[in-house]
Design a protein around this motif. Structure first.
Motif, short mmCIF file in Angstrom:
data_model
loop_
_atom_site.label_atom_id
_atom_site.label_comp_id
_atom_site.label_asym_id
_atom_site.label_seq_id
_atom_site.Cartn_x
_atom_site.Cartn_y
_atom_site.Cartn_z
N GLU A 1 8.82 9.25 15.92
CA GLU A 1 9.09 10.57 15.74
C GLU A 1 7.78 11.46 16.31
OE1 GLU A 1 10.91 12.51 12.52
OE2 GLU A 1 11.85 10.66 12.10
N GLY A 2 6.64 10.56 17.04
CA GLY A 2 5.70 11.18 17.67
C GLY A 2 4.34 10.81 17.19
N VAL A 3 4.12 10.13 16.20
CA VAL A 3 2.78 9.80 15.38
C VAL A 3 2.09 8.67 16.59
CG1 VAL A 3 1.32 9.10 13.64
CG2 VAL A 3 3.26 10.42 13.12
N LYS A 4 0.95 8.95 17.05
CA LYS A 4 0.56 7.97 18.13
C LYS A 4 -0.38 7.06 17.20
CE LYS A 4 1.40 10.88 21.40
NZ LYS A 4 0.54 11.86 22.03
N THR B 1 0.82 -1.08 0.01
CA THR B 1 0.11 0.02 -0.09
C THR B 1 0.89 1.41 -0.04
OG1 THR B 1 -1.52 1.30 1.14
CG2 THR B 1 -0.35 -0.35 2.48
N SER B 2 1.09 1.83 -1.14
CA SER B 2 1.82 3.12 -1.15
C SER B 2 0.87 4.21 -0.77
CB SER B 2 2.22 3.31 -2.63
OG SER B 2 1.06 3.27 -3.53
N ARG B 3 -0.27 4.19 -0.78
CA ARG B 3 -1.12 5.20 -0.52
C ARG B 3 -1.16 5.03 1.18
NH1 ARG B 3 -6.86 5.69 1.09
NH2 ARG B 3 -7.56 7.67 0.62
N GLY B 4 -1.03 3.92 1.77
CA GLY B 4 -1.05 3.78 3.07
C GLY B 4 0.38 4.34 3.64
N THR B 5 1.34 4.21 3.11
CA THR B 5 2.61 4.72 3.45
C THR B 5 2.82 6.36 3.10
OG1 THR B 5 3.85 2.78 2.61
CG2 THR B 5 5.27 4.63 2.75
N LYS B 6 2.05 6.77 2.24
CA LYS B 6 1.99 8.13 2.04
C LYS B 6 1.08 8.94 3.39
CE LYS B 6 -0.78 11.22 -0.02
NZ LYS B 6 -1.91 11.61 -1.40
N HIS B 7 0.03 8.24 3.74
CA HIS B 7 -0.53 8.78 4.84
C HIS B 7 0.13 8.87 6.19
CE1 HIS B 7 -4.71 7.63 3.06
NE2 HIS B 7 -4.77 9.20 3.01
N LEU B 8 1.03 7.74 6.19
CA LEU B 8 1.91 7.86 7.58
C LEU B 8 2.91 9.07 7.34
CD1 LEU B 8 2.89 4.00 7.96
CD2 LEU B 8 1.30 5.47 9.39
N ASP C 1 4.41 -5.84 3.29
CA ASP C 1 4.97 -4.75 2.83
C ASP C 1 6.13 -4.14 3.69
OD1 ASP C 1 5.22 -2.07 1.93
OD2 ASP C 1 3.11 -1.60 1.52
N ILE C 2 7.22 -4.37 3.35
CA ILE C 2 8.42 -3.94 4.34
C ILE C 2 8.53 -2.48 4.44
CG2 ILE C 2 10.29 -4.37 2.64
CD1 ILE C 2 10.43 -4.86 6.27
N GLU C 3 8.43 -1.86 3.33
CA GLU C 3 8.45 -0.34 3.37
C GLU C 3 7.41 0.31 4.24
OE1 GLU C 3 10.93 1.42 1.85
OE2 GLU C 3 11.74 -0.52 1.49
N TYR C 4 6.28 -0.24 4.30
CA TYR C 4 5.28 0.26 5.23
C TYR C 4 5.80 0.34 6.59
CZ TYR C 4 0.72 1.31 7.33
OH TYR C 4 -0.18 2.15 7.90
N LYS C 5 6.23 -0.97 6.89
CA LYS C 5 6.66 -1.37 8.34
C LYS C 5 7.81 -0.32 8.86
CE LYS C 5 7.65 -3.68 12.14
NZ LYS C 5 7.82 -4.97 11.96
N LYS C 6 8.75 -0.11 7.95
CA LYS C 6 9.66 0.70 8.13
C LYS C 6 9.42 2.28 8.39
CE LYS C 6 13.56 -1.60 5.35
NZ LYS C 6 14.26 -1.42 3.91
N THR C 7 8.48 2.72 7.52
CA THR C 7 7.81 4.11 7.71
C THR C 7 6.88 4.17 8.83
OG1 THR C 7 7.54 4.49 5.36
CG2 THR C 7 6.40 5.76 6.58
N PHE C 8 6.27 3.12 9.32
CA PHE C 8 5.52 3.08 10.55
C PHE C 8 6.55 3.07 11.72
CE2 PHE C 8 4.35 0.41 14.15
CZ PHE C 8 2.79 0.87 14.23
N ILE C 9 7.56 2.36 11.59
CA ILE C 9 8.68 2.59 12.88
C ILE C 9 9.04 3.96 12.91
CG2 ILE C 9 10.74 1.87 13.59
CD1 ILE C 9 10.20 -0.96 12.53
N PHE D 1 -2.11 -7.04 17.74
CA PHE D 1 -1.91 -6.26 16.17
C PHE D 1 -0.52 -6.00 15.97
CE2 PHE D 1 -1.24 -2.66 13.63
CZ PHE D 1 -2.00 -3.04 12.60
N ARG D 2 -0.23 -6.17 14.64
CA ARG D 2 1.25 -6.07 14.18
C ARG D 2 1.22 -5.54 12.75
NH1 ARG D 2 3.27 -12.21 14.87
NH2 ARG D 2 2.58 -13.05 13.05
N ILE D 3 2.20 -5.06 12.26
CA ILE D 3 2.39 -4.53 10.84
C ILE D 3 2.85 -5.70 10.10
CG2 ILE D 3 3.53 -3.10 9.42
CD1 ILE D 3 1.56 -1.84 11.13
N ALA D 4 2.46 -6.13 9.02
CA ALA D 4 2.49 -7.28 8.08
C ALA D 4 3.80 -6.94 7.45
CB ALA D 4 1.35 -7.66 7.32
N ASP D 5 5.02 -7.11 7.76
CA ASP D 5 6.10 -6.62 7.14
C ASP D 5 6.66 -7.55 6.11
OD1 ASP D 5 6.87 -8.63 8.78
OD2 ASP D 5 8.69 -7.80 9.94
N LYS D 6 6.03 -8.90 6.16
CA LYS D 6 6.29 -9.77 4.83
C LYS D 6 5.58 -9.64 3.67
CE LYS D 6 7.66 -13.38 7.84
NZ LYS D 6 7.35 -15.15 8.45
#
Length: 230
Positions: A205-208, A151-158, A192-200, A185-190
């Motif tokens: 940096e303070g997003v709740k 989900t590139s859209r989801g990554t953009k939202h983060l 979308d690893i890019e989403y997981k990296k952005t999530f971390i 709950f956990r992020i499905a890094d297998k």
């Protein structure tokens, strides 16, 4: 969020071309709209019990909409359009403890020319952007995961939530688990690893980050309780 009409129960035959699902009801096969753009991994096995709604709108190409699927004795809400309605109702009824102090709640708020967030909450002291993500994936018993497809859209939202945080807003993302059998709950890094990296990154940096599951029935879906994030 209560369903406006009684849902019809049937048996899933197949989902195809992303937006179509064939369902058997009383020995008759009907084609329902599938309002879920994700992979629906783990949900669409043939002969799963499902519930569909029926519309009397003559302008609709398909009269039926897929709403619920039963997977291993657990109901799963698959209509992603309802996620924001469920959260909106929960915000107004003070079911999400992090936001009980807010009465000024706006939906679908523009952040910039390319981005809208699902909610904007405001009181005398705080201004909050809130993004909601619908969660249906569970590959391991008791654990919900997001996303179920890249989900590139989801990554953009983060990234945009972090940007808003740096501009002085408070930024939240809420993962809404539309199933009852998940307490973690956990992020499905297998997936979308890019989403997981952005999530971390944005979390540091303070997003709740919030996660709640739901209570589901063929009559209604409502926010239930917070879920531990692994």
């Amino acid at each position: 969020m209560r369903f406006t009409d009684n849902l019809l129960n049937g048996i899933l035959i197949k989902r195809y071309k992303r937006f179509f699902a064939d369902v058997e009801i009383k020995n008759q096969i009907v084609t329902a709209h599938c309002p879920n753009t994700g992979s629906m991994m783990g949900l669409i096995d043939k002969k799963n019990k499902v519930w569909i709604s029926k519309s009397d709108n003559p302008k609709r190409k398909l009269k039926y909409t897929l709403e619920l699927i039963k997977v291993k004795e657990s109901l799963v809400g698959v209509n992603t359009i309802f996620a924001n309605k469920i959260v909106n109702e929960a915000l107004k009824k003070k079911l999400i403890k992090e936001f009980i102090e807010f009465n000024d709640i706006k939906s679908e708020v523009t952040y910039d020319k390319q981005t809208r967030f699902d909610f904007f909450l405001e009181n005398k002291n705080k201004k909050i952007f809130l993004e909601v993500k619908n969660v249906t994936l569970s590959l391991e018993k008791g654990i919900a995961e997001f996303p179920d497809a890249k989900t590139s859209r989801g990554t953009k939202h983060l990234i945009k939530l972090l940007e808003a945080k740096k501009k002085g807003f408070q930024s939240y993302i809420l993962y809404l688990i539309q199933r009852e059998n998940c307490n973690f709950f956990r992020i499905a890094d297998k997936i979308d690893i890019e989403y997981k990296k952005t999530f971390i990154k944005v979390k540091k940096e303070g997003v709740k980050i919030l996660c709640y599951n739901c209570k589901l029935s063929p009559q209604e879906i409502k926010v239930n309780e917070p879920v531990e994030i692994l």
